[in-house]
Design a protein around this motif. Structure first.
Motif: not given
Length: 234
Positions: A27-55
């Motif tokens: 697992l990798d973790v991102a504590p906010d939406g912008i960091t999460g988007l960056h990781l999702a674009v830059c790294q290969p993942y099998d799946a993403i667990i995404l919260d709705w309410m994010l900083p």
């Protein structure tokens, strides 16, 4: 599974790590939406667990940009306390593959993720991208052209993946820069240097050129160039 968790609730993140790492998942973790988007674009993942309410950027916007701007097909399950039908419709229309309301049982989340992966593998069982004789294996991250293994730096490999996913369409400089660095752009024109290295590896030894510059737009990767090129380093 290699999972990206985009969630700002530390206790929930800790529970997810304890549960999934004990079962051999990474697992990798991102504590906010912008960091999460960056990781999702830059790294290969099998799946993403995404919260709705994010900083910084809420989950539906992260998902919308991931699908529309970066053409990502990675399975995404949204976690949220919003259980009304209009909220669920919003989540699915943003591009969610599944929707799980809080509180939830961790075994249920695991089963839902497994089901998403089975469906995703059915859409793309070989998990590879191909343009002409250029192939990128998304599981091993090995790139080959004409059967010859290409030795790419991580940044060049990421550029190659973005360009191949969009092929034969164009990718703007801004999209490539975001894929590499998110909103934290480096000083100088490092993108130009990375494209130069990518072009040298992908096109250098071969007669047919695949990496094309679109002046004042960006780049495209395709078997045919639609227009004369300008500076090959840009």
């Amino acid at each position: 599974m290699r999972l990206l968790v985009i969630e700002d609730n530390r206790q929930l993140v800790a529970n997810l790590f304890d549960y999934f790492e004990a079962r051999g998942h990474v697992l990798d973790v991102a504590p906010d939406g912008i960091t999460g988007l960056h990781l999702a674009v830059c790294q290969p993942y099998d799946a993403i667990i995404l919260d709705w309410m994010l900083p910084r950027m809420e989950g539906p916007e992260v998902l919308r940009r991931l699908r529309a701007e970066h053409a990502s097909e990675v399975p995404v399950i949204m976690l949220t306390a919003r259980d009304e039908l209009p909220d669920k419709i919003t989540g699915f229309r943003a591009g969610a593959d599944d929707y799980l309301t809080k509180p939830f049982a961790l075994p249920e989340l695991e089963v839902r993720l497994e089901a998403l992966l089975l469906r995703a593998r059915g859409r793309n069982p070989r998990r590879r991208l191909q343009v002409a004789d250029l192939v990128l294996d998304l599981a091993t991250l090995e790139a080959q052209r004409g059967g010859q293994v290409l030795h790419l730096y991580p940044a060049c490999r990421k550029l190659l993946e973005v360009l191949m996913r969009a092929s034969p369409g164009a990718v703007t400089r801004q999209q490539l820069e975001f894929a590499l660095w998110g909103d934290d752009l480096p000083d100088g024109d490092l993108l130009r240097s990375h494209v130069y290295e990518l072009r040298r590896s992908v096109d250098g030894p071969f007669a047919q050129k695949l990496v094309h510059t679109l002046p004042r737009v960006g780049y495209r990767l395709a078997a045919a160039d639609p227009a004369p090129e300008a500076d090959h380093g840009r």
